[in-house]
Design an enzyme around this catalytic site. Structure first.
Site, short mmCIF file in Angstrom:
data_model
loop_
_atom_site.label_atom_id
_atom_site.label_comp_id
_atom_site.label_asym_id
_atom_site.label_seq_id
_atom_site.Cartn_x
_atom_site.Cartn_y
_atom_site.Cartn_z
CE LYS A 12 52.45 -62.48 47.22
NZ LYS A 12 51.71 -61.69 48.17
N PRO A 95 46.42 -56.67 38.91
CG PRO A 95 44.40 -56.46 40.06
CD PRO A 95 45.31 -57.48 39.43
CB ALA A 98 46.86 -55.68 43.91
CB ALA A 101 53.77 -61.35 44.20
N GLY A 102 52.44 -59.11 41.57
CA GLY A 102 52.47 -58.98 40.11
C GLY A 102 53.84 -58.55 39.61
N GLY A 103 54.39 -57.49 40.20
CA GLY A 103 55.71 -56.99 39.79
C GLY A 103 56.80 -58.00 40.08
CB SER A 104 57.41 -60.27 42.96
OG SER A 104 57.46 -59.25 43.91
CG ASP A 137 56.50 -61.48 47.81
OD1 ASP A 137 56.80 -61.99 48.90
OD2 ASP A 137 55.57 -60.67 47.66
O1 C5P Z 1 61.13 -57.08 49.47
P1 C5P Z 1 60.14 -56.08 49.00
O2 C5P Z 1 60.78 -54.95 48.23
O3 C5P Z 1 58.98 -56.68 48.27
O4 C5P Z 1 59.51 -55.45 50.31
C1 C5P Z 1 58.81 -54.23 50.33
C2 C5P Z 1 58.82 -53.69 51.74
O5 C5P Z 1 58.08 -54.55 52.61
C3 C5P Z 1 60.21 -53.63 52.36
O6 C5P Z 1 60.81 -52.39 52.09
C4 C5P Z 1 59.91 -53.80 53.84
O7 C5P Z 1 59.54 -52.58 54.43
C5 C5P Z 1 58.68 -54.69 53.86
N1 C5P Z 1 58.99 -56.11 54.11
C6 C5P Z 1 59.44 -56.50 55.36
N2 C5P Z 1 59.72 -57.82 55.60
C7 C5P Z 1 59.55 -58.76 54.64
C8 C5P Z 1 59.10 -58.38 53.36
C9 C5P Z 1 58.82 -57.05 53.13
O8 C5P Z 1 59.59 -55.67 56.27
N3 C5P Z 1 59.81 -60.03 54.92
#
Ligand code: C5P
Length: 293
Positions: A12, A95, A98, A101-104, A137
């Protein structure tokens, strides 16, 4: 039910990303426009018991507890008491770390595929809750297409699907920590979310996208802290514009940059000017994951 299911999960990009305020849970309320593009990982899920075995083509990726596809399987086992196992083959094309959101996407594919493979019968609403536990994500990645998202990124409003649009993705060889970017003192927060819906800026971006006014729609507040640390990225974005892209921006917390081009040929022309970075030429796709067997 077959004992082997294959899915692909698409990358994405965030055409628009603004950060409103910090929430009590440590995350941030955001406003974003997501779009999935035609760069995809392939995943094959084969019933094999009793644990979860992950085999991944990318050497830099953990094949255990920190891998999101693995964690999706573990979470399903824990929450349902399911004792069936799986072998997951993950062929990585997106990648890693990157901003794509590849892992997501891998986690989204794993949730949906294992719900089928293990005959769990979980409804979509419950899968979406598990998805959010895995990452902000992941609920979007289960759906894909052109979507406006708020809260942590999980409150999804479908937008009119963006018709065929070509992008150059520029992949700088650096790793950016999303947590660090969101918590950077250089990040300017817009302020508390308004009570009655989107901010005027978000509404304006959505309207601009509907008229394909990309220069007005594309925006990412996270460029501030990321470009301050990596000026090469700011320069690369300028180069995309100088090469004639209709708009250029950074995806998520970076480092991937994208340029929006007039056609596939135009995107290929721009891509070859970036001999110092890896690039991909991609187009819009309407789904986050797709069954491929
Ligand atoms: O949800 P995810 O694990 O992908 O998020 C990674 C990091 O990005 C979170 O630990 C947080 O620090 C930050 N984040 C955030 N607010 C969001 C999405 C991500 O602060 N809406």
């Amino acid at each position: 039910m077959p004992d082997r299911i294959a899915y692909c999960s698409y990358a994405k990009i965030n055409l628009y990303l603004d950060v409103l305020n910090r929430r009590r849970d440590g995350y941030h309320n955001i406003e974003t426009i997501f779009q999935t593009v035609s760069l995809a990982d392939q995943l094959i899920f084969t019933e094999a018991g009793p644990g979860i075995a992950l085999e991944c083509s990318a050497q830099e990726l953990d094949e255990g507890a920190t891998n999101l596809a693995y964690r999706a399987g573990k979470l399903l086992q824990e929450r349902t008491g399911c004792s069936r196992g799986v072998h997951i083959h993950l062929d990585k094309k997106i990648p890693v770390a990157a901003g794509l959101a590849g892992g997501s996407g891998n986690a989204a594919a794993a949730l949906v595929a294992l719900n089928q493979l293990w005959d769990l019968g979980l409804p979509d609403a419950q899968l979406r809750e598990l998805a959010l536990e895995l990452g902000s994500d992941v609920p979007y990645c289960m759906v894909g297409g052109t979507i406006a998202a708020t809260v942590r990124g999980e409150e999804l409003t479908p937008l009119p699907p963006l018709s065929e649009t070509w992008f150059v993705l520029v992949h700088p060889p650096i790793a950016v920590s999303t947590t660090r970017v969101f918590n950077s003192p250089k990040l300017i927060l817009r302020g508390n979310p308004p009570a009655g819906g989107p901010t005027p800026a978000f509404r304006g971006a959505i309207e601009a996208l509907e008229c394909r006014d990309f220069a007005r729609a594309v925006f990412n507040i996270l460029e501030g802290p990321v470009f301050a640390d990596y000026p090469r990225l700011a320069a690369a974005e300028e180069r995309l514009l100088a090469e004639g892209c209709l708009a250029a921006g950074m995806s998520g917390s970076g480092p991937t940059l994208f340029g929006i081009c007039l056609s596939k040929e135009d995107a290929e022309r721009v891509a070859v000017t970036f001999d110092d970075f890896q690039t991909s030429v991609v187009t819009t796709v309407p789904a986050g994951i797709e069954r491929t067997d």
